[in-house]
Design a protein around this motif. Structure first.
Motif, PDB file in Angstrom:
ATOM      1  N   LYS A 108       0.863  -1.186   0.000  1.00  0.00           N
ATOM      2  CA  LYS A 108       0.000   0.000   0.000  1.00  0.00           C
ATOM      3  C   LYS A 108       0.897   1.232   0.000  1.00  0.00           C
ATOM      4  O   LYS A 108       1.701   1.418   0.899  1.00  0.00           O
ATOM      5  CB  LYS A 108      -0.915  -0.011   1.218  1.00  0.00           C
ATOM      6  N   LYS A 109       0.763   2.052  -1.028  1.00  0.00           N
ATOM      7  CA  LYS A 109       1.624   3.220  -1.174  1.00  0.00           C
ATOM      8  C   LYS A 109       0.778   4.449  -1.480  1.00  0.00           C
ATOM      9  O   LYS A 109      -0.143   4.398  -2.296  1.00  0.00           O
ATOM     10  CB  LYS A 109       2.627   2.986  -2.303  1.00  0.00           C
ATOM     11  N   GLN A 110       1.101   5.549  -0.796  1.00  0.00           N
ATOM     12  CA  GLN A 110       0.365   6.790  -1.019  1.00  0.00           C
ATOM     13  C   GLN A 110       1.339   7.960  -1.098  1.00  0.00           C
ATOM     14  O   GLN A 110       2.141   8.190  -0.196  1.00  0.00           O
ATOM     15  CB  GLN A 110      -0.635   7.043   0.118  1.00  0.00           C
ATOM     16  N   LYS A 111       1.257   8.712  -2.202  1.00  0.00           N
ATOM     17  CA  LYS A 111       2.073   9.907  -2.373  1.00  0.00           C
ATOM     18  C   LYS A 111       1.277  11.116  -1.899  1.00  0.00           C
ATOM     19  O   LYS A 111       0.150  11.333  -2.344  1.00  0.00           O
ATOM     20  CB  LYS A 111       2.477  10.082  -3.836  1.00  0.00           C
TER      21      LYS A 111
ATOM     22  N   ASP B  47       3.794   7.476   1.957  1.00  0.00           N
ATOM     23  CA  ASP B  47       3.448   6.484   2.971  1.00  0.00           C
ATOM     24  C   ASP B  47       3.491   5.105   2.330  1.00  0.00           C
ATOM     25  O   ASP B  47       2.879   4.883   1.280  1.00  0.00           O
ATOM     26  CB  ASP B  47       2.056   6.754   3.537  1.00  0.00           C
ATOM     27  N   ILE B  48       4.189   4.157   2.962  1.00  0.00           N
ATOM     28  CA  ILE B  48       4.289   2.788   2.448  1.00  0.00           C
ATOM     29  C   ILE B  48       3.928   1.822   3.554  1.00  0.00           C
ATOM     30  O   ILE B  48       4.388   1.965   4.689  1.00  0.00           O
ATOM     31  CB  ILE B  48       5.698   2.466   1.926  1.00  0.00           C
ATOM     32  N   ASP B  49       3.098   0.833   3.218  1.00  0.00           N
ATOM     33  CA  ASP B  49       2.698  -0.228   4.146  1.00  0.00           C
ATOM     34  C   ASP B  49       2.889  -1.550   3.429  1.00  0.00           C
ATOM     35  O   ASP B  49       2.206  -1.821   2.432  1.00  0.00           O
ATOM     36  CB  ASP B  49       1.237  -0.029   4.574  1.00  0.00           C
ATOM     37  N   ARG B  50       3.802  -2.385   3.917  1.00  0.00           N
ATOM     38  CA  ARG B  50       4.072  -3.667   3.263  1.00  0.00           C
ATOM     39  C   ARG B  50       4.712  -4.630   4.246  1.00  0.00           C
ATOM     40  O   ARG B  50       5.146  -4.239   5.337  1.00  0.00           O
ATOM     41  CB  ARG B  50       5.002  -3.471   2.057  1.00  0.00           C
ATOM     42  N   LEU B  51       4.767  -5.902   3.867  1.00  0.00           N
ATOM     43  CA  LEU B  51       5.485  -6.906   4.651  1.00  0.00           C
ATOM     44  C   LEU B  51       6.935  -6.935   4.200  1.00  0.00           C
ATOM     45  O   LEU B  51       7.216  -6.912   3.001  1.00  0.00           O
ATOM     46  CB  LEU B  51       4.870  -8.292   4.461  1.00  0.00           C
ATOM     47  N   ILE B  52       7.855  -6.972   5.167  1.00  0.00           N
ATOM     48  CA  ILE B  52       9.264  -7.147   4.837  1.00  0.00           C
ATOM     49  C   ILE B  52       9.802  -8.326   5.632  1.00  0.00           C
ATOM     50  O   ILE B  52       9.377  -8.603   6.749  1.00  0.00           O
ATOM     51  CB  ILE B  52      10.081  -5.873   5.124  1.00  0.00           C
ATOM     52  N   GLU B  53      10.714  -9.054   5.035  1.00  0.00           N
ATOM     53  CA  GLU B  53      11.318 -10.231   5.650  1.00  0.00           C
ATOM     54  C   GLU B  53      12.681  -9.834   6.195  1.00  0.00           C
ATOM     55  O   GLU B  53      13.586  -9.480   5.439  1.00  0.00           O
ATOM     56  CB  GLU B  53      11.463 -11.345   4.616  1.00  0.00           C
TER      57      GLU B  53
ATOM     58  N   LEU C   9       8.693 -12.080   9.267  1.00  0.00           N
ATOM     59  CA  LEU C   9       7.959 -11.085   8.500  1.00  0.00           C
ATOM     60  C   LEU C   9       7.417 -10.013   9.441  1.00  0.00           C
ATOM     61  O   LEU C   9       6.869 -10.320  10.494  1.00  0.00           O
ATOM     62  CB  LEU C   9       6.810 -11.734   7.737  1.00  0.00           C
ATOM     63  N   TYR C  10       7.582  -8.737   9.038  1.00  0.00           N
ATOM     64  CA  TYR C  10       7.045  -7.618   9.789  1.00  0.00           C
ATOM     65  C   TYR C  10       6.139  -6.796   8.887  1.00  0.00           C
ATOM     66  O   TYR C  10       6.454  -6.562   7.723  1.00  0.00           O
ATOM     67  CB  TYR C  10       8.158  -6.706  10.305  1.00  0.00           C
ATOM     68  N   ALA C  11       5.005  -6.385   9.444  1.00  0.00           N
ATOM     69  CA  ALA C  11       4.178  -5.381   8.781  1.00  0.00           C
ATOM     70  C   ALA C  11       4.815  -4.031   9.079  1.00  0.00           C
ATOM     71  O   ALA C  11       4.814  -3.575  10.216  1.00  0.00           O
ATOM     72  CB  ALA C  11       2.742  -5.437   9.297  1.00  0.00           C
ATOM     73  N   SER C  12       5.409  -3.418   8.054  1.00  0.00           N
ATOM     74  CA  SER C  12       6.194  -2.203   8.232  1.00  0.00           C
ATOM     75  C   SER C  12       5.489  -1.027   7.575  1.00  0.00           C
ATOM     76  O   SER C  12       5.189  -1.049   6.396  1.00  0.00           O
ATOM     77  CB  SER C  12       7.586  -2.392   7.613  1.00  0.00           C
ATOM     78  N   LYS C  13       5.236   0.014   8.377  1.00  0.00           N
ATOM     79  CA  LYS C  13       4.599   1.230   7.870  1.00  0.00           C
ATOM     80  C   LYS C  13       5.575   2.392   8.067  1.00  0.00           C
ATOM     81  O   LYS C  13       5.935   2.721   9.180  1.00  0.00           O
ATOM     82  CB  LYS C  13       3.291   1.520   8.620  1.00  0.00           C
ATOM     83  N   ILE C  14       6.001   2.998   6.952  1.00  0.00           N
ATOM     84  CA  ILE C  14       6.949   4.104   7.040  1.00  0.00           C
ATOM     85  C   ILE C  14       6.434   5.307   6.256  1.00  0.00           C
ATOM     86  O   ILE C  14       5.666   5.164   5.301  1.00  0.00           O
ATOM     87  CB  ILE C  14       8.349   3.718   6.517  1.00  0.00           C
ATOM     88  N   LYS C  15       6.839   6.473   6.719  1.00  0.00           N
ATOM     89  CA  LYS C  15       6.637   7.714   5.960  1.00  0.00           C
ATOM     90  C   LYS C  15       8.017   8.226   5.615  1.00  0.00           C
ATOM     91  O   LYS C  15       8.885   8.353   6.478  1.00  0.00           O
ATOM     92  CB  LYS C  15       5.870   8.753   6.771  1.00  0.00           C
TER      93      LYS C  15
END
Length: 428
Positions: A83-86, A93-99, A145-151
């Motif tokens: 999920k990405k929002q400009k 804003d990015i919301d994704r799973l990272i390993e 796996l982490y649900a990572s939300k970053i701005k």
């Protein structure tokens, strides 16, 4: 109660109705087994999750006979998606799973790369993460796996130091320009304050005569030579056409600018080391190039690391001072706090100040010699110190050309000292 039909490999209730394993149940069994749980723990977990009784033997038998028949078809990261929002302010804003393993120990650069962004161009303004409860045992290094939300936001003064270092390290060695001249006349100390060289608009060809005149002066053998590196030696502080403060200016070829600056200083340092007992090379900050010239000074230090009579001062300070015999020589670029120069140096360097017989501070920045007292005269003799505002021999760039700032004399000044006083000034 529930029973188990070993031949069918299915769960059956007490009335004999067969309950087949679902894909989800099977995948959960496989995942729990890969996580290293005991059969008792697996049965308990399965019973709680699916609200029916699983026994140790049921789970063991299903694993033994059917573990390869059903495979997980959807990767957890694909199922979660990205999920990405400009945003209007340029942030993303990015919301994704990272390993990743041990996410708490990772720096911002690592997290940005895991999200597919260049840490030289972006920076993290906020970061939230939570464990996704997935474990991949096939990896050589366990990762979760982490649900990572970053701005993230674009860096205002993004600069790729790795690119600069790679360019410097890959540059082919350049031999010093040989000098063939007259027999030297021995004197004592020499100061080479080449302020505002601005390599980029200017190049090594432009400074050929300056270099040759300097080499001629160096044929006189000196007790010590002080060489100033920096002071806007380079026109840009990045590859994007900006000063150290982020002010947009003419964009120049920084690779060539660094090459030319290195050749210029290497030639002077090498000749100084041959003709004098000791050489001090001092980095001085400038408002155009404080970072780039700092890296240049480090590269020069590396080049002359085996030269025993050459020392480097690359401390990142606004004002510096040195003793040539009993002569106090202070240097600063002049873009900050010009009105209190004398007070600053007397307070910051009290021991040298007290020991000295003569005291001078040299600064540049304005590309011309001042002839008025606003803010300081070209040679202001005040409170025991002479403050000199030095000109420059640099090439006029487009900004100064367009605004008519091209009337100043083009010259550098080299100062020669004996033990207790200034002997002469050379113009090159």
């Amino acid at each position: 109660s529930w029973g188990y039909d070993k031949q069918e490999g299915a769960i059956v209730c007490k009335w004999g109705v067969q309950m087949d394993w679902t894909k989800d149940q099977h995948n959960r069994l496989v995942e729990l087994k890969q996580n290293g749980l005991t059969w008792g723990a697996i049965a308990e977990e399965m019973s709680g999750k699916y609200n029916m009784r699983f026994t140790n033997e049921q789970c063991r038998s299903r694993w033994r006979n059917n573990r390869h028949t059903i495979k997980q078809t959807i990767d957890p990261k694909d199922e979660y998606g990205i999920k990405k929002q400009k945003n209007k302010d340029g942030t993303v804003d990015i919301d994704r799973l990272i390993e990743i393993s041990n996410i708490e120990d990772k720096d911002d650069a690592y997290i940005l790369e895991m999200h597919g962004y260049d840490p030289n161009k972006w920076e993290i303004t906020s970061h939230q993460f939570s464990m996704w409860n997935h474990f991949n045992k096939e990896l050589t290094e366990p990762k979760t796996l982490y649900a990572s939300k970053i701005k993230i936001a674009p860096k205002k003064n993004g600069f790729d130091f790795d690119k600069l270092l790679k360019a410097i390290e890959s540059r082919k060695p350049i031999k010093s320009i040989p000098y063939k001249g007259r027999t030297p006349i021995e004197t004592t100390y020499l100061e080479l304050p080449f302020f505002d060289l601005h390599f980029g608009p200017a190049n090594i060809e432009y400074y050929h005569n300056t270099l040759q005149d300097t080499l001629e002066i160096l044929q006189k053998r000196y007790e010590e030579v002080l060489i100033i590196v920096g002071q806007d030696a380079l026109h840009n502080d990045s590859f994007r056409g900006m000063t150290a403060n982020g002010t947009p200016i003419d964009k120049v070829d920084m690779i060539k600018a660094v090459d030319d600056a290195e050749l210029f200083y290497e030639t002077i340092i090498s000749e100084s080391a041959k003709k004098s007992k000791h050489v001090t090379v001092a980095y001085n900050k400038g408002n155009h190039d404080e970072s780039m010239s700092y890296m240049l000074a480090r590269a020069l230090r590396n080049t002359f690391r085996n030269q025993n009579n050459v020392t480097f001062d690359i401390e990142f300070k606004e004002r510096k001072a040195y003793m040539l015999g009993l002569n106090f020589v202070g240097t600063t670029h002049g873009d900050k706090n010009r009105k209190n120069v004398v007070a600053n140096f007397s307070i910051e360097f009290p021991v040298m100040w007290a020991k000295a017989k003569t005291r001078e501070v040299h600064m540049g920045h304005l590309h011309r010699k001042r002839t008025t007292k606003q803010p300081i005269e070209v040679t202001l003799d005040e409170k025991g110190m002479i403050v000199r505002e030095l000109g420059t021999g640099n090439q006029t760039d487009q900004y100064h050309e367009d605004n008519g700032f091209n009337l100043a004399h083009k010259e550098f000044e080299i100062f020669e000292y004996v033990e207790t006083k200034k002997k002469r000034i050379h113009y090159v």
